[in-house]
Design a protein around this motif. Structure first.
Motif, mmCIF file in Angstrom:
data_model
loop_
_atom_site.group_PDB
_atom_site.id
_atom_site.type_symbol
_atom_site.label_atom_id
_atom_site.label_comp_id
_atom_site.label_asym_id
_atom_site.label_seq_id
_atom_site.Cartn_x
_atom_site.Cartn_y
_atom_site.Cartn_z
ATOM 1 N N UNK A 1 0.742 -1.254 0.135
ATOM 2 C CA UNK A 1 0.041 0.039 -0.089
ATOM 3 C C UNK A 1 0.894 1.381 -0.035
ATOM 4 N N UNK A 2 1.895 1.191 0.752
ATOM 5 C CA UNK A 2 2.721 2.415 0.756
ATOM 6 C C UNK A 2 4.415 2.247 0.781
ATOM 7 N N UNK A 3 4.974 3.340 0.216
ATOM 8 C CA UNK A 3 6.383 3.000 -0.071
ATOM 9 C C UNK A 3 7.102 4.335 0.865
ATOM 10 N N UNK A 4 8.142 3.826 1.635
ATOM 11 C CA UNK A 4 9.002 4.767 2.202
ATOM 12 C C UNK A 4 9.992 5.381 1.237
ATOM 13 N N UNK A 5 10.179 6.531 0.704
ATOM 14 C CA UNK A 5 11.032 7.174 -0.107
ATOM 15 C C UNK A 5 12.148 7.890 0.336
ATOM 16 N N UNK A 6 12.120 8.338 2.067
ATOM 17 C CA UNK A 6 12.976 8.941 2.537
ATOM 18 C C UNK A 6 12.779 8.858 4.176
ATOM 19 N N UNK A 7 13.876 8.856 4.774
ATOM 20 C CA UNK A 7 13.668 8.952 6.226
ATOM 21 C C UNK A 7 14.501 10.273 6.815
ATOM 22 N N UNK A 8 13.819 11.202 7.268
ATOM 23 C CA UNK A 8 14.701 12.616 7.684
ATOM 24 C C UNK A 8 14.703 12.631 9.430
ATOM 25 N N UNK A 9 15.179 13.654 9.721
ATOM 26 C CA UNK A 9 15.224 13.872 11.111
ATOM 27 C C UNK A 9 14.648 15.348 11.473
ATOM 28 N N UNK A 10 13.800 15.128 12.493
ATOM 29 C CA UNK A 10 13.308 16.558 12.739
ATOM 30 C C UNK A 10 14.557 17.356 13.520
ATOM 31 N N UNK A 11 14.636 18.649 13.222
ATOM 32 C CA UNK A 11 15.699 19.558 13.622
ATOM 33 C C UNK A 11 15.236 20.423 14.903
ATOM 34 N N UNK A 12 16.013 21.145 15.504
ATOM 35 C CA UNK A 12 15.467 22.157 16.365
ATOM 36 C C UNK A 12 14.975 23.334 15.531
ATOM 37 N N UNK A 13 13.944 23.974 15.977
ATOM 38 C CA UNK A 13 13.338 23.772 17.652
ATOM 39 C C UNK A 13 12.410 22.747 17.595
ATOM 40 N N UNK A 14 11.907 22.056 16.336
ATOM 41 C CA UNK A 14 10.911 21.038 16.415
ATOM 42 C C UNK A 14 11.359 19.728 17.506
ATOM 43 N N UNK A 15 12.475 19.395 17.261
ATOM 44 C CA UNK A 15 13.239 18.336 17.943
ATOM 45 C C UNK A 15 13.267 18.651 19.507
ATOM 46 N N UNK A 16 13.235 19.759 19.935
ATOM 47 C CA UNK A 16 13.476 20.121 21.290
ATOM 48 C C UNK A 16 12.050 20.054 21.941
#
Length: 312
Positions: free
Chosen positions: A85-100
């Motif tokens: 049903x779905x395909x993962x094209x990329x895995x990213x990382x939340x950066x600051x300030x969202x990551x904080x």
């Protein structure tokens, strides 16, 4: 084994007490360790690596429906050659300030919009062309709050195929990866021509896709970006969307952008839903539409003779 007695009394039976005394005597007497035991409990082991949290993999397919929150317990990769049903094209990382923050970014937040923008770009690269030119949809999956508390800061960019983007289409259980599916311009997921049908009030009832060699009265012309505009919910905003799409259609066919343009073609303007609009998706799919005309070929680059002014 201990005997259970009344309140305040819990004693060791006599036999067990004698055994305990003998053991103590032997220990004091200096009995040595059994052979092969050196008394070093660590035995020279190295220091264990710190525990690491779960992180999904890109370039993988999944049989589960899209979910904006991705629990570890429901994560399962399947062969992209089989139905999925779905395909993962990329895995990213939340950066600051969202990551904080203490919790993952909520839909519509700055962190969520940033992740969606990255997924937009990564999906276009992955499929080999602008994904909005095809029957595709993208979404962002974030960790659960529990995983976030444990240190997870990843997000997944998911792409899936729909059977239609015009008629509220459903998800397709696809076989085969979408990687480079748009690269050569011949994929059957590309948007092409349409047999637009009206209801009794003159509004569009349905617009099924057809090959451009078949009879049709509509054609996908491209994507216009509605920058600095609100999601359309009134006639004035819709008029701005239609004007933007008409100008794009003029470039697609090769006709002047003048006062006569509105008499050359009708237009269908199709933004994404309000949910993805909140994520920052400003792409609007644009279609030319000719009421009462039957075409049997594309109008791309055909010029003014293919799209004459029709005063009524």
């Amino acid at each position: 084994m201990r005997h259970r007695l009344g309140p305040g009394r819990n004693v060791v039976p006599r036999r067990a007490g004698i055994a305990a005394v003998l053991a103590a005597v032997l220990l004091v007497a200096g009995c040595g360790k059994p052979g092969g035991v050196d008394g070093d409990l660590t035995n020279g082991w190295g220091v264990l690596a710190p525990a690491s949290g779960f992180e999904p993999n890109e370039g993988t397919c999944h049989n589960a429906n899209f979910n904006p929150v991705g629990p570890r317990g429901t994560y399962e990769e399947v062969d992209c050659a089989g139905k999925h049903r779905t395909e993962t094209v990329f895995v990213g990382t939340y950066e600051s300030p969202a990551a904080d923050a203490d919790v993952p970014p909520a839909d519509g937040s700055a962190g969520a919009r940033t992740a969606y923008s990255i997924c937009d770009q990564k999906t276009t690269t992955f499929v080999g062309g602008p994904w909005r030119n095809a029957r595709l949809w993208i979404g962002v999956t974030r960790p659960t709050e529990a995983a976030w508390s444990g240190g997870a800061r990843w997000f997944r960019c998911e792409v899936l195929e729909l059977n239609s983007v015009e008629d509220d289409g459903g998800l397709v259980q696809r076989e085969g990866s979408l990687r480079d599916v748009l690269a050569d311009g011949s994929s059957d997921v590309l948007l092409t021509c349409y047999a637009i049908q009206l209801d009794g009030n003159g509004a569009i009832a349905t617009m099924p896709a057809v090959g451009c060699g078949a009879k049709h009265n509509g054609e996908f012309a491209g994507v216009w970006y509605a920058k600095d505009l609100d999601y359309p919910d009134d006639d004035a905003t819709w008029a701005k969307f239609h004007d933007g799409c008409r100008n794009l259609i003029a470039d697609f066919v090769g006709v002047p952008k003048d006062g006569d343009l509105q008499y050359r073609t009708g237009v269908v303007s199709l933004p994404g839903g309000a949910d993805v609009w909140a994520q920052g998706d400003r792409g609007v799919r644009c279609y030319l539409w000719l009421d009462g005309v039957q075409l049997t070929a594309t109008l791309r680059g055909k010029g003014v003779k293919s799209l004459p002014v029709q005063y009524k």
